[in-house]
Design a protein around this motif. Structure first.
Motif: not given
Length: 258
Positions: A142-148, A163-172, A209-210, A241-244
Motif C-alpha cells: 500500500e503506497v502513496s496517499v490513500e483515503e482511509i 482521512f488521507s495519509l501517505h502509505q508505504m508498507h506491506r506489513d500489517i 511524509y510529504d 495529493k492532499p493529505h492530513d
C-alpha cells in the motif's frame, strides 16, 4: 513543557536524510507545526531522540510525558544499500534482538500508563506488544496517499468520515489488540490505527511524509525492482495529493494533553 521521547526505528534513505534529517527531526517539525495550528501558546515541546536499532538503550518512562515510535524499513522505508542499518532486520514480526527488546519495552511502558504513539512499523510493534498478530499482507504493498474510511471512533477523533495519509508498507496488524479500537480501514489494510483513550494512538500511514519523501521512496524501490510498473506509476500519480498529516499531529496533541 511536554516531554516526548522519539524512538527512531531506522534512518531515512539519503535523499530524505539530506533534506529533512532524521525521522526524529521530521516528527519534531510535524509536532511543532501541529501545535501552532492548534493555537496552543501555553504548551511547549521538549523532544529527545533515541536510536533503538544501534543502541538497546531506552528512555526512563518517568522522564517523558509521551512516547512515539517511528517507521522502519521492514514496512516503511526502501531497503536499498544506503544506510548502515540495511543489514539489520526491520520486520515488526521478527524475533531479532533489537525488535524483541523494543516490543518488551513498549509492553513495560504501557504498564506505566504513559501515552504511546506509533507510526507504521511503530503501529505494528505496539499491536504486537499488546498481543496482536502482525505479518506480511496478502494484499501486497500500500503506497502513496490513500483515503482511509474512519470507524465511529475515528470519526469522533478527527471530526470527519475519511482521512488521507501517505502509505508505504506491506506489513500489517492482522488483529485489533484487546482493549483497543480500530480507527479506520482501506481496501488493502483493515487495521489502519489503534486507540485507547490516553494510552494508545497509532496509524499505519505516515503523517510525517510529504510528496518529496514518498517520491524518493517510490523511485528507490522501483529502481531496485521491488515495485513493479503498476505500483510505481500508481503511487507517483497520488504522491502530490492532499493529505492530513498535520490534522493527525493535532490529534496527537489532544491525545497527550487530555
Amino acid at each position: 513543557m511536554t516531554r516526548i521521547a522519539i524512538l527512531e526505528c531506522d534512518t531515512p534513505i539519503d535523499p530524505v536524510k539530506d533534506r529533512y534529517g532524521s525521522y526524529g527531526d521530521m516528527f519534531q517539525r510535524l509536532l511543532n507545526t501541529s501545535l501552532a495550528s492548534l493555537g496552543n501558546a501555553n504548551t511547549t515541546l521538549e523532544l529527545t531522540k533515541w536510536d533503538v536499532v544501534e543502541n538497546s538503550v531506552f528512555p526512563d518512562p518517568e522522564e517523558f510525558d509521551a512516547l512515539l515510535l517511528t517507521g522502519s524499513s521492514g514496512s516503511a522505508l526502501a531497503p536499498v544499500p544506503m544506510n548502515v542499518t540495511d543489514s539489520v532486520e526491520h520486520d515488526a514480526f521478527a524475533n531479532t534482538p533489537w525488535i524483541v527488546e523494543l516490543t518488551n519495552y513498549v509492553q513495560q511502558t504501557h504498564q506505566h500508563k504513559k501515552p504511546i504513539i506509533g507510526i507504521c512499523f511503530g503501529h505494528q510493534i505496539i499491536a504486537r506488544a499488546l498481543g496482536a498478530r502482525v505479518g506480511r499482507s496478502d494484499a501486497g504493498w500500500e503506497v502513496s496517499v490513500e483515503e482511509i474510511s474512519m470507524s465511529d471512533t475515528g470519526k469522533q477523533l478527527f471530526s470527519r468520515d475519511t482521512f488521507s495519509l501517505h502509505q508505504m508498507h506491506r506489513d500489517i496488524a492482522y488483529e485489533i489488540p484487546a482493549g483497543c479500537v480500530n480507527l479506520g480501514s482501506t481496501p488493502i489494510c483493515e487495521v489502519q490505527g489503534l486507540y485507547i483513550p490516553g494510552r494508545i494512538l497509532t496509524v499505519q500511514g505516515h503523517p510525517e511524509y510529504d510528496g518529496f519523501v514518498i517520491t524518493s521512496l517510490l523511485e528507490a524501490r522501483y529502481k531496485t525492482g521491488i515495485f513493479d510498473e503498476g505500483t510505481f506509476h500508481s503511487g507517483m500519480e497520488r504522491a502530490g495529493k492532499p493529505h492530513d498529516g498535520v490534522l493527525f499531529g493535532e490529534a496527537v496533541w489532544r491525545f497527550i494533553l487530555s
